[in-house]
Design a protein around this motif. Sequence first.
Motif, short mmCIF file in Angstrom:
data_model
loop_
_atom_site.label_atom_id
_atom_site.label_comp_id
_atom_site.label_asym_id
_atom_site.label_seq_id
_atom_site.Cartn_x
_atom_site.Cartn_y
_atom_site.Cartn_z
N GLY A 109 0.56 -1.10 -0.42
CA GLY A 109 0.19 -0.09 0.27
C GLY A 109 1.12 1.67 -0.13
N ASP A 110 0.02 2.49 -0.27
CA ASP A 110 0.79 3.41 -0.05
C ASP A 110 0.05 4.27 0.83
OD1 ASP A 110 -1.71 3.91 -1.44
OD2 ASP A 110 -1.16 6.05 -2.05
N SER A 111 -0.70 4.16 2.13
CA SER A 111 -0.78 4.37 2.83
C SER A 111 -1.13 3.46 4.47
CB SER A 111 -2.70 5.12 2.91
OG SER A 111 -3.50 4.04 2.97
N LEU A 112 -0.72 4.50 5.65
CA LEU A 112 -0.77 3.80 7.05
C LEU A 112 -1.83 3.00 6.50
CD1 LEU A 112 0.60 3.15 9.61
CD2 LEU A 112 -0.60 5.79 10.30
N ARG A 113 -3.42 3.29 6.30
CA ARG A 113 -4.61 2.64 6.47
C ARG A 113 -4.38 1.08 6.14
NH1 ARG A 113 -7.49 7.20 3.94
NH2 ARG A 113 -7.29 6.76 1.63
#
Length: 188
Positions: A133-137
């Motif tokens: 992914g590209d985000s923390l979530r």
Amino acid sequence: MIGIGQESMNKLIILDRDGVINEDSDAYIKTLDEWIPLPGSIDAIARLSRAGYTVVVATNQSGIARGYFDVATLDAMHERMGELVRAAGGEMGKVFYCPHGPDDGCDCRKPAPGLIDQIVTEYGDVTGAPLIGDSLRDLEAGVARGCQPVLVLTGKGAKTQDKGLPTALGHVDVYDSLADFTDHILKD
């Protein structure tokens, strides 16, 4: 680089969509014309598929709840993605998406692990499977179900890295792009 490689038992790879496979936009990807693959991403998925990996997608798509686009448009984007991967000689696994808004209280909007649970139901155990992914979530949703978090610096990835990754994630591999990750995992 721990836990990722040809020895992976289930050979499943979970990808976020926007910012990993295709360009991201703070204004949302609302039309088929706005769905633009990132350089090398389609070929990377095809290469992983040809190497025996099942590549699935877990993506938040709150634009549906917000009324920016409908399910038919989203399905058309995913059909295009599958067609491009097939044209590159690979196969795409299933796309799992959350259509809800941030205040809907669902269990499938990342960072909640509901999409990962759906993948478990369809494909089996995901323990140790890379979640890219590209985000923390994205990473948090995967870690909640034992996936190996992998951050790519495309999309929002560089900003995510700059903010610092919480130690609760454990070890996070970082790659410039999905293509870079694929080069690494298939290098042997």
